[in-house]
Structure formats: C-alpha cells, structure tokens
Design a protein around this motif. Sequence first.
Motif, PDB file in Angstrom:
ATOM      1  N   ARG A   1     -14.819 -90.820  23.011  1.00 59.24           N
ATOM      2  CA  ARG A   1     -13.523 -91.295  22.526  1.00 59.24           C
ATOM      3  C   ARG A   1     -12.618 -91.683  23.692  1.00 59.24           C
ATOM      4  O   ARG A   1     -11.982 -92.741  23.674  1.00 59.24           O
ATOM      5  CB  ARG A   1     -12.862 -90.210  21.678  1.00 59.24           C
ATOM      6  CG  ARG A   1     -11.517 -90.615  21.067  1.00 59.24           C
ATOM      7  CD  ARG A   1     -11.006 -89.533  20.155  1.00 59.24           C
ATOM      8  NE  ARG A   1     -10.414 -88.430  20.879  1.00 59.24           N
ATOM      9  CZ  ARG A   1      -9.099 -88.269  21.068  1.00 59.24           C
ATOM     10  NH1 ARG A   1      -8.250 -89.176  20.602  1.00 59.24           N
ATOM     11  NH2 ARG A   1      -8.628 -87.221  21.714  1.00 59.24           N
ATOM     12  N   GLN A   2     -12.544 -90.836  24.699  1.00 64.55           N
ATOM     13  CA  GLN A   2     -11.676 -91.125  25.834  1.00 64.55           C
ATOM     14  C   GLN A   2     -12.179 -92.327  26.639  1.00 64.55           C
ATOM     15  O   GLN A   2     -11.385 -93.136  27.116  1.00 64.55           O
ATOM     16  CB  GLN A   2     -11.559 -89.885  26.722  1.00 64.55           C
ATOM     17  CG  GLN A   2     -10.824 -88.738  26.053  1.00 64.55           C
ATOM     18  CD  GLN A   2     -10.445 -87.634  27.025  1.00 64.55           C
ATOM     19  OE1 GLN A   2     -10.420 -87.834  28.230  1.00 64.55           O
ATOM     20  NE2 GLN A   2     -10.132 -86.454  26.492  1.00 64.55           N
ATOM     21  N   GLU A   3     -13.487 -92.438  26.790  1.00 64.92           N
ATOM     22  CA  GLU A   3     -14.024 -93.582  27.526  1.00 64.92           C
ATOM     23  C   GLU A   3     -13.745 -94.886  26.790  1.00 64.92           C
ATOM     24  O   GLU A   3     -13.433 -95.910  27.414  1.00 64.92           O
ATOM     25  CB  GLU A   3     -15.526 -93.403  27.741  1.00 64.92           C
ATOM     26  CG  GLU A   3     -15.864 -92.338  28.785  1.00 64.92           C
ATOM     27  CD  GLU A   3     -17.356 -92.122  28.923  1.00 64.92           C
ATOM     28  OE1 GLU A   3     -18.112 -92.549  28.018  1.00 64.92           O
ATOM     29  OE2 GLU A   3     -17.775 -91.518  29.932  1.00 64.92           O
ATOM     30  N   GLU A   4     -13.841 -94.869  25.462  1.00 62.15           N
ATOM     31  CA  GLU A   4     -13.537 -96.077  24.693  1.00 62.15           C
ATOM     32  C   GLU A   4     -12.050 -96.422  24.806  1.00 62.15           C
ATOM     33  O   GLU A   4     -11.672 -97.587  24.930  1.00 62.15           O
ATOM     34  CB  GLU A   4     -13.925 -95.892  23.227  1.00 62.15           C
ATOM     35  CG  GLU A   4     -13.661 -97.101  22.342  1.00 62.15           C
ATOM     36  CD  GLU A   4     -14.407 -98.343  22.797  1.00 62.15           C
ATOM     37  OE1 GLU A   4     -13.871 -99.442  22.583  1.00 62.15           O
ATOM     38  OE2 GLU A   4     -15.504 -98.224  23.386  1.00 62.15           O
ATOM     39  N   PHE A   5     -11.200 -95.405  24.787  1.00 62.46           N
ATOM     40  CA  PHE A   5      -9.768 -95.630  24.969  1.00 62.46           C
ATOM     41  C   PHE A   5      -9.496 -96.226  26.344  1.00 62.46           C
ATOM     42  O   PHE A   5      -8.707 -97.173  26.487  1.00 62.46           O
ATOM     43  CB  PHE A   5      -9.021 -94.310  24.802  1.00 62.46           C
ATOM     44  CG  PHE A   5      -7.530 -94.430  24.963  1.00 62.46           C
ATOM     45  CD1 PHE A   5      -6.742 -94.913  23.934  1.00 62.46           C
ATOM     46  CD2 PHE A   5      -6.907 -94.045  26.152  1.00 62.46           C
ATOM     47  CE1 PHE A   5      -5.361 -95.020  24.077  1.00 62.46           C
ATOM     48  CE2 PHE A   5      -5.536 -94.151  26.305  1.00 62.46           C
ATOM     49  CZ  PHE A   5      -4.761 -94.639  25.267  1.00 62.46           C
TER      50      PHE A   5
ATOM     51  N   LEU B   1     -12.723 -90.002  36.476  1.00 64.28           N
ATOM     52  CA  LEU B   1     -12.237 -88.644  36.702  1.00 64.28           C
ATOM     53  C   LEU B   1     -11.352 -88.149  35.559  1.00 64.28           C
ATOM     54  O   LEU B   1     -11.465 -86.998  35.124  1.00 64.28           O
ATOM     55  CB  LEU B   1     -11.466 -88.582  38.022  1.00 64.28           C
ATOM     56  CG  LEU B   1     -10.921 -87.209  38.421  1.00 64.28           C
ATOM     57  CD1 LEU B   1     -12.059 -86.204  38.596  1.00 64.28           C
ATOM     58  CD2 LEU B   1     -10.090 -87.314  39.686  1.00 64.28           C
ATOM     59  N   ALA B   2     -10.450 -89.026  35.064  1.00 64.49           N
ATOM     60  CA  ALA B   2      -9.507 -88.613  34.020  1.00 64.49           C
ATOM     61  C   ALA B   2      -9.125 -89.816  33.179  1.00 64.49           C
ATOM     62  O   ALA B   2      -9.124 -90.955  33.655  1.00 64.49           O
ATOM     63  CB  ALA B   2      -8.260 -87.974  34.646  1.00 64.49           C
TER      64      ALA B   2
ATOM     65  N   ILE C   1      -1.795 -95.431  36.894  1.00 61.80           N
ATOM     66  CA  ILE C   1      -1.767 -94.324  35.943  1.00 61.80           C
ATOM     67  C   ILE C   1      -1.171 -94.837  34.635  1.00 61.80           C
ATOM     68  O   ILE C   1      -0.117 -95.480  34.641  1.00 61.80           O
ATOM     69  CB  ILE C   1      -0.940 -93.134  36.472  1.00 61.80           C
ATOM     70  CG1 ILE C   1      -1.665 -92.448  37.627  1.00 61.80           C
ATOM     71  CG2 ILE C   1      -0.660 -92.126  35.358  1.00 61.80           C
ATOM     72  CD1 ILE C   1      -0.903 -91.290  38.232  1.00 61.80           C
ATOM     73  N   PHE C   2      -1.877 -94.582  33.559  1.00 60.17           N
ATOM     74  CA  PHE C   2      -1.346 -94.818  32.207  1.00 60.17           C
ATOM     75  C   PHE C   2      -1.527 -93.491  31.473  1.00 60.17           C
ATOM     76  O   PHE C   2      -2.631 -93.135  31.082  1.00 60.17           O
ATOM     77  CB  PHE C   2      -2.071 -95.952  31.507  1.00 60.17           C
ATOM     78  CG  PHE C   2      -1.667 -96.093  30.057  1.00 60.17           C
ATOM     79  CD1 PHE C   2      -0.392 -96.512  29.723  1.00 60.17           C
ATOM     80  CD2 PHE C   2      -2.552 -95.801  29.038  1.00 60.17           C
ATOM     81  CE1 PHE C   2      -0.012 -96.636  28.391  1.00 60.17           C
ATOM     82  CE2 PHE C   2      -2.187 -95.928  27.710  1.00 60.17           C
ATOM     83  CZ  PHE C   2      -0.913 -96.345  27.381  1.00 60.17           C
ATOM     84  N   SER C   3      -0.444 -92.765  31.321  1.00 59.66           N
ATOM     85  CA  SER C   3      -0.500 -91.405  30.791  1.00 59.66           C
ATOM     86  C   SER C   3       0.360 -91.284  29.546  1.00 59.66           C
ATOM     87  O   SER C   3       1.501 -91.758  29.518  1.00 59.66           O
ATOM     88  CB  SER C   3      -0.029 -90.407  31.860  1.00 59.66           C
ATOM     89  OG  SER C   3       0.111 -89.116  31.323  1.00 59.66           O
ATOM     90  N   VAL C   4      -0.198 -90.664  28.505  1.00 59.49           N
ATOM     91  CA  VAL C   4       0.557 -90.308  27.303  1.00 59.49           C
ATOM     92  C   VAL C   4       0.321 -88.809  27.109  1.00 59.49           C
ATOM     93  O   VAL C   4      -0.655 -88.400  26.482  1.00 59.49           O
ATOM     94  CB  VAL C   4       0.106 -91.119  26.076  1.00 59.49           C
ATOM     95  CG1 VAL C   4       0.997 -90.803  24.879  1.00 59.49           C
ATOM     96  CG2 VAL C   4       0.136 -92.621  26.369  1.00 59.49           C
TER      97      VAL C   4
ATOM     98  N   MET D   1      -4.992 -86.802  24.353  1.00 62.83           N
ATOM     99  CA  MET D   1      -6.179 -86.684  25.194  1.00 62.83           C
ATOM    100  C   MET D   1      -5.873 -85.973  26.503  1.00 62.83           C
ATOM    101  O   MET D   1      -6.757 -85.781  27.337  1.00 62.83           O
ATOM    102  CB  MET D   1      -6.755 -88.084  25.478  1.00 62.83           C
ATOM    103  CG  MET D   1      -7.414 -88.711  24.268  1.00 62.83           C
ATOM    104  SD  MET D   1      -7.808 -90.471  24.496  1.00 62.83           S
ATOM    105  CE  MET D   1      -6.225 -91.206  24.140  1.00 62.83           C
ATOM    106  N   GLU D   2      -4.621 -85.584  26.714  1.00 60.75           N
ATOM    107  CA  GLU D   2      -4.218 -84.886  27.924  1.00 60.75           C
ATOM    108  C   GLU D   2      -3.582 -83.557  27.562  1.00 60.75           C
ATOM    109  O   GLU D   2      -3.102 -83.350  26.439  1.00 60.75           O
ATOM    110  CB  GLU D   2      -3.225 -85.736  28.728  1.00 60.75           C
ATOM    111  CG  GLU D   2      -3.765 -87.097  29.160  1.00 60.75           C
ATOM    112  CD  GLU D   2      -2.742 -87.872  29.961  1.00 60.75           C
ATOM    113  OE1 GLU D   2      -2.253 -87.316  30.973  1.00 60.75           O
ATOM    114  OE2 GLU D   2      -2.418 -89.005  29.566  1.00 60.75           O
TER     115      GLU D   2
END
Length: 298
Positions: free
Chosen positions: A133-137, A161-162, A178-181, A288-289
């Motif tokens: 899921r995270q890799e597709e995102f 890594l993240a 960085i794209f962080s939610v 996801m974080e």
Amino acid sequence: MDITDRSPGRGPAPEAEDLLIRAAMEQAAEGVPPLPDLVPVALVQGRRRRTRARAAVGAGVASAVALGVFGVALPMWGPGGGSQEARTGSAASRTTTATPSPTTARPALKPVHVEPTDGETPMADLPAAERARQEEFQQQVAVLLGELFHEQLGAVRPVDLAVNRYQGGSDGNTFPLIFSVRPKGDPGDIGADPACVDNPLKGFRCRTAMLPGGIKVRAVTAEGNGNGSQTITGVDLKFTYGTSTVRLSVAGDDSSMVSAPVTVEQLAAAAGDPRFMALVKYADAHPMEDKEHSVRGG
C-alpha cells in the motif's frame, strides 16, 4: 380421340391424366380471389429487419464507446475512501482494490535505496500488505511531483527507506524531497510553531499564504551551512489538514552545495493542485506515518 374413351383393363393415358388434374384444380379455384402479391410485403419486411439490425449494432457500438469514455473519465484513485481509482480500460472491466492505481499503464518508478541508520525502520520490514500500500502511494506521489516540478527537479523517484521520502535530480545534482502527512500528536505533545518572522542573520525567511479552501500554510526558506563557510538553501511548506500535519519540502544537494531549485511560491502552487490535495486527503484518512511527538532536549 376422346380422352374419356377407355379400353378394357387400362387407365387413362398419362397425358389425359394430367389434363384431368389441371381441369379439376381450375374448377375448384373458380370464384376464389387471387392470392396477394407477397413480393412487396417481403421487401418491406426485409427493409424493416435491416433497419432494426443496424439500429441494434449502432446502439451496441455507442454503448461500447460510452463505456470506454467514462472508464477514462472516472476519478483516478482513492483507495479505501474518497474518490475511487481509475484503472486502465473501461468501467466494465474494473475491479475493486484497496490500493490506488495509475491512470494509464506506465512502468513503475525504481525506488532509490537508502540504508537505514540506527533507530530507523525501513519499509522492507513492514507487513507485506502495508508495504504494498505504501509503495503504491509513493508511486502516485512521485509521478505527481515529477509532473509539478519537472522543469526544476526532472524525474522524481521514491526512496525505499520511508513513505515520506523522495528524490529529484537535475543536471547531475540530487535534491531530497519530503511529502509527509503525519497524524497530529496528542494535546500537549507538540508545541506551537514559532512566530513566522524573518531572521536575516540565520538566512531564515518565513511567509504565510492561503490555499484554496481557506487552508493557511507556513512557507519557509532557510539557508544551511554544510560545507565550510558555503551555504545552500532549502524550502519547506507546512499546514494542517483534517487530523494531520502536512509537510512538503525540497532540500539542496549538500554534496555539490547546490541550493534547491524550487521556491516557496512554487511549493504553494503545487500544494494547491487538486491532485496533490487528493493525496493528502487519502493519507489523512488512512495514515501511514506515526503520530507527531516532541523531541526532548532539542
């Protein structure tokens, strides 16, 4: 010779028998109206059948075209919530999935490999379903950032890594993104941001802006000293959406000491793109974080 004349032991001659049958049929048909001419009727029915057949074929083709068009025009993605993803092909061929899919078939972007440091947990250690899921995102994010910043950063690739790490490249330089939610911490865990004021001595400039929908953003341009007395500049955008803190940043290349080729105005324009906000909306609803937490002593 009279055709009714018969010799003993013999029936009528074949010619005489044919004449008798024909005469009997003509006598039976006397007074009966003539049969209708079936040729015109058959022609009319044939034309009607051809018309109906052509109409059916035309309707089938129109339906197929409509399915194809609406299959392409469907909203692109929204795994588990929000807009549903668009898939390659028509709407009739779509299946339900929990992960977003690209609008068109394209090769997956190869992730940049970064070795974890002490205390870091790489994506490779995640459960298989969550990692997928995270890799597709990440693929969705990298494609969009590559489109939004193509002139400044060239191709953008995910970092393995993240989920919030990416990397752009231009003219032989590499620029971390960085794209962080990230879900907000509990009340009291995170202090408020400092006042948005410039500090010229430290190469710090702060601006506030407003995104569509009345979302207030904090945009920072900061200089860093990573190589002797030489400094490079990075840009950072931060805002709140739903129950999350959203961050978009581009750093300079500290190996070649080249500043980030993106401005805070360009970051704000990217954040206002509806496709960017669709990604934010999904990540806010499906985190996801880890939650934000304060760092003691620093």
